[in-house]
Design a protein around this motif. Structure first.
Motif, PDB file in Angstrom:
ATOM      1  N   CYS A 166       0.830  -1.199   0.000  1.00  0.00           N
ATOM      2  CA  CYS A 166       0.000   0.000   0.000  1.00  0.00           C
ATOM      3  C   CYS A 166       0.867   1.252   0.000  1.00  0.00           C
ATOM      4  CB  CYS A 166      -0.922  -0.006   1.218  1.00  0.00           C
ATOM      5  SG  CYS A 166      -2.048  -1.434   1.241  1.00  0.00           S
ATOM      6  N   TYR A 167       0.573   2.142  -0.942  1.00  0.00           N
ATOM      7  CA  TYR A 167       1.308   3.402  -1.101  1.00  0.00           C
ATOM      8  C   TYR A 167       0.347   4.578  -0.971  1.00  0.00           C
ATOM      9  CZ  TYR A 167       4.987   0.595  -3.420  1.00  0.00           C
ATOM     10  OH  TYR A 167       5.957  -0.329  -3.723  1.00  0.00           O
ATOM     11  N   ASP A 168       0.895   5.724  -0.495  1.00  0.00           N
ATOM     12  CA  ASP A 168       0.101   6.945  -0.513  1.00  0.00           C
ATOM     13  C   ASP A 168       0.243   7.611  -1.884  1.00  0.00           C
ATOM     14  OD1 ASP A 168       2.551   8.308  -0.567  1.00  0.00           O
ATOM     15  OD2 ASP A 168       2.463   8.885   1.550  1.00  0.00           O
ATOM     16  N   LYS A 169      -0.266   8.811  -2.010  1.00  0.00           N
ATOM     17  CA  LYS A 169      -0.269   9.480  -3.310  1.00  0.00           C
ATOM     18  C   LYS A 169       1.136   9.829  -3.775  1.00  0.00           C
ATOM     19  CE  LYS A 169      -3.003  12.945  -5.792  1.00  0.00           C
ATOM     20  NZ  LYS A 169      -4.001  14.041  -5.661  1.00  0.00           N
ATOM     21  N   ARG A 170       2.106   9.896  -2.842  1.00  0.00           N
ATOM     22  CA  ARG A 170       3.496  10.201  -3.192  1.00  0.00           C
ATOM     23  C   ARG A 170       4.322   8.932  -3.402  1.00  0.00           C
ATOM     24  NH1 ARG A 170       6.046  12.309   1.148  1.00  0.00           N
ATOM     25  NH2 ARG A 170       4.565  11.136   2.430  1.00  0.00           N
ATOM     26  N   PHE A 171       3.636   7.796  -3.454  1.00  0.00           N
ATOM     27  CA  PHE A 171       4.286   6.498  -3.635  1.00  0.00           C
ATOM     28  C   PHE A 171       5.203   6.135  -2.467  1.00  0.00           C
ATOM     29  CE2 PHE A 171       3.151   7.590  -8.013  1.00  0.00           C
ATOM     30  CZ  PHE A 171       2.518   6.428  -8.405  1.00  0.00           C
ATOM     31  N   MET A 172       4.811   6.532  -1.271  1.00  0.00           N
ATOM     32  CA  MET A 172       5.506   6.104  -0.070  1.00  0.00           C
ATOM     33  C   MET A 172       4.602   5.128   0.677  1.00  0.00           C
ATOM     34  SD  MET A 172       8.401   7.547  -0.282  1.00  0.00           S
ATOM     35  CE  MET A 172       9.111   7.275   1.347  1.00  0.00           C
ATOM     36  N   PRO A 173       5.190   4.152   1.413  1.00  0.00           N
ATOM     37  CA  PRO A 173       4.362   3.168   2.117  1.00  0.00           C
ATOM     38  C   PRO A 173       3.376   3.832   3.072  1.00  0.00           C
ATOM     39  CG  PRO A 173       6.660   2.481   2.092  1.00  0.00           C
ATOM     40  CD  PRO A 173       6.636   3.892   1.571  1.00  0.00           C
ATOM     41  N   THR A 174       2.157   3.301   3.100  1.00  0.00           N
ATOM     42  CA  THR A 174       1.120   3.800   4.002  1.00  0.00           C
ATOM     43  C   THR A 174       0.303   2.614   4.500  1.00  0.00           C
ATOM     44  OG1 THR A 174      -0.627   5.480   4.220  1.00  0.00           O
ATOM     45  CG2 THR A 174      -0.668   4.139   2.224  1.00  0.00           C
ATOM     46  N   ALA A 175      -0.374   2.783   5.604  1.00  0.00           N
ATOM     47  CA  ALA A 175      -1.156   1.684   6.178  1.00  0.00           C
ATOM     48  C   ALA A 175      -2.264   1.258   5.218  1.00  0.00           C
ATOM     49  CB  ALA A 175      -1.746   2.106   7.517  1.00  0.00           C
ATOM     50  N   CYS A 176      -2.411  -0.045   5.041  1.00  0.00           N
ATOM     51  CA  CYS A 176      -3.481  -0.594   4.212  1.00  0.00           C
ATOM     52  C   CYS A 176      -4.820  -0.485   4.939  1.00  0.00           C
ATOM     53  CB  CYS A 176      -3.227  -2.071   3.916  1.00  0.00           C
ATOM     54  SG  CYS A 176      -1.711  -2.440   3.023  1.00  0.00           S
ATOM     55  N   ASP A 177      -5.895  -0.337   4.182  1.00  0.00           N
ATOM     56  CA  ASP A 177      -7.211  -0.472   4.788  1.00  0.00           C
ATOM     57  C   ASP A 177      -7.482  -1.959   5.041  1.00  0.00           C
ATOM     58  OD1 ASP A 177      -7.965  -1.607   2.310  1.00  0.00           O
ATOM     59  OD2 ASP A 177      -8.669   0.328   1.564  1.00  0.00           O
ATOM     60  N   ARG A 178      -8.607  -2.256   5.666  1.00  0.00           N
ATOM     61  CA  ARG A 178      -8.890  -3.636   6.076  1.00  0.00           C
ATOM     62  C   ARG A 178      -8.930  -4.587   4.895  1.00  0.00           C
ATOM     63  NH1 ARG A 178     -13.939  -4.620   9.976  1.00  0.00           N
ATOM     64  NH2 ARG A 178     -12.582  -3.272  11.253  1.00  0.00           N
ATOM     65  N   ALA A 179      -9.538  -4.154   3.791  1.00  0.00           N
ATOM     66  CA  ALA A 179      -9.675  -5.047   2.635  1.00  0.00           C
ATOM     67  C   ALA A 179      -8.319  -5.414   2.046  1.00  0.00           C
ATOM     68  CB  ALA A 179     -10.555  -4.394   1.578  1.00  0.00           C
ATOM     69  N   ARG A 180      -7.420  -4.437   1.932  1.00  0.00           N
ATOM     70  CA  ARG A 180      -6.116  -4.726   1.348  1.00  0.00           C
ATOM     71  C   ARG A 180      -5.181  -5.427   2.332  1.00  0.00           C
ATOM     72  NH1 ARG A 180      -3.944   0.779  -0.894  1.00  0.00           N
ATOM     73  NH2 ARG A 180      -5.136   1.604   0.869  1.00  0.00           N
ATOM     74  N   PHE A 181      -5.371  -5.199   3.626  1.00  0.00           N
ATOM     75  CA  PHE A 181      -4.490  -5.808   4.626  1.00  0.00           C
ATOM     76  C   PHE A 181      -4.635  -7.323   4.629  1.00  0.00           C
ATOM     77  CE2 PHE A 181      -3.250  -6.999   8.986  1.00  0.00           C
ATOM     78  CZ  PHE A 181      -1.991  -6.411   9.040  1.00  0.00           C
ATOM     79  N   GLY A 182      -5.851  -7.808   4.398  1.00  0.00           N
ATOM     80  CA  GLY A 182      -6.057  -9.248   4.235  1.00  0.00           C
ATOM     81  C   GLY A 182      -5.963 -10.019   5.538  1.00  0.00           C
ATOM     82  N   ALA A 183      -5.227 -11.126   5.520  1.00  0.00           N
ATOM     83  CA  ALA A 183      -5.151 -12.032   6.669  1.00  0.00           C
ATOM     84  C   ALA A 183      -4.514 -11.342   7.863  1.00  0.00           C
ATOM     85  CB  ALA A 183      -4.361 -13.277   6.292  1.00  0.00           C
ATOM     86  N   ARG A 184      -5.068 -11.605   9.032  1.00  0.00           N
ATOM     87  CA  ARG A 184      -4.503 -11.042  10.261  1.00  0.00           C
ATOM     88  C   ARG A 184      -3.187 -11.732  10.581  1.00  0.00           C
ATOM     89  NH1 ARG A 184      -6.870  -6.639   9.898  1.00  0.00           N
ATOM     90  NH2 ARG A 184      -6.059  -6.143  11.969  1.00  0.00           N
ATOM     91  N   ASP A 185      -2.399 -11.109  11.436  1.00  0.00           N
ATOM     92  CA  ASP A 185      -1.062 -11.620  11.719  1.00  0.00           C
ATOM     93  C   ASP A 185      -1.059 -13.056  12.228  1.00  0.00           C
ATOM     94  OD1 ASP A 185       0.249  -9.369  10.860  1.00  0.00           O
ATOM     95  OD2 ASP A 185       0.581  -8.541  12.864  1.00  0.00           O
ATOM     96  N   GLY A 186      -2.063 -13.427  13.015  1.00  0.00           N
ATOM     97  CA  GLY A 186      -2.069 -14.753  13.623  1.00  0.00           C
ATOM     98  C   GLY A 186      -2.562 -15.870  12.721  1.00  0.00           C
ATOM     99  N   ALA A 187      -3.012 -15.539  11.513  1.00  0.00           N
ATOM    100  CA  ALA A 187      -3.557 -16.565  10.617  1.00  0.00           C
ATOM    101  C   ALA A 187      -2.462 -17.530  10.177  1.00  0.00           C
ATOM    102  CB  ALA A 187      -4.207 -15.910   9.400  1.00  0.00           C
TER     103      ALA A 187
END
Length: 239
Positions: free
Chosen positions: A210-231
């Motif tokens: 996930c990138y912001d408008k300047r093409f720097m990493p940014t937090a994903c929303d829930r849909a893009r984040f996908g599987a939770r860490d414990g999966a």
């Protein structure tokens, strides 16, 4: 519709260098680029959705999992037969985002030229995939297919891909492990910016960066984040 100017491309290149890395050697063994590639026609599958671009997703498909049921299929021969190289992660597409929705199928003046498609065939080893990603997503970012494909290459070249063969052998592998290994290999990235998509059986299918408008990493929303860490997760090694 956002226009990506040469100035923005130059800034993007600088950002990729700042994040550093090189995905090339590790991810497409023995792949060589053709001079040109046939560009299949693409038919829009939905009405145009022209929205302001607020960020981007670089979707990276795990090729061994994709090819598992497709090795004998002619349509996927370049990616899956092994004759044109062995692929790990490949670029599924670069997608513009717009808040809760996303732009798609924006009007385009032309399709990519055969030489433009060919330039991306070691990171997206399917002319059909490249053509479709431009028609569905790229036309909502810029007027020129060559610009969209160049931006995709710059982002890819700014990444360092972990050794997923080694990661696949770790005990108690989870989606969180996959995120952590990617972040460890890529200074400037953080776990919340790395989406992990597992299929219904728990096998790695895709990373979504996930990138912001300047093409720097940014937090994903829930849909893009996908599987939770414990999966619990598994990675097919293509054996």
């Amino acid at each position: 519709m956002a226009g990506l100017s040469p100035r923005i491309c130059a800034a993007l290149g600088a950002a990729a260098l700042a994040l550093q890395g090189s995905a090339v050697a590790a991810q497409h063994y023995q792949c060589s680029l053709p001079r040109s590639a046939p560009v299949p026609p693409v038919r829009a599958e939905a009405p145009p959705r022209v929205l302001p671009v607020t960020g981007y997703t670089l979707a990276l498909s795990w090729s061994p999992e994709f090819c598992k049921p497709r090795k004998g299929q002619r349509a996927h021969a370049r990616q899956c037969s092994g004759r044109d190289g062995m692929f790990g992660l490949i670029v599924h597409g670069l997608w513009p985002e717009s808040g809760r929705s996303w732009p798609q199928w924006c009007p385009a003046q032309r399709a990519p030229q055969p030489r433009e498609v060919a330039a991306n065939l070691c990171i997206s080893p399917s002319a059909s995939l490249v053509a479709r990603q431009w028609a569905k997503h790229g036309a909502c970012m810029t007027r020129r297919p060559a610009t969209y494909l160049k931006v995709t290459r710059i982002l890819w070249q700014g990444l360092r891909i972990p050794d997923f063969d080694r990661v696949s052998r770790e005990d108690d592998l989870t989606a969180g492990t996959i995120r952590t290994r990617f972040v460890d290999a890529n200074p400037g990235w953080f776990a919340e910016a790395v989406g992990v998509k597992l299929n219904s059986r728990g096998w790695l299918q895709e990373l979504r960066l996930c990138y912001d408008k300047r093409f720097m990493p940014t937090a994903c929303d829930r849909a893009r984040f996908g599987a939770r860490d414990g999966a619990q997760a598994k990675i097919w090694r293509g054996l």
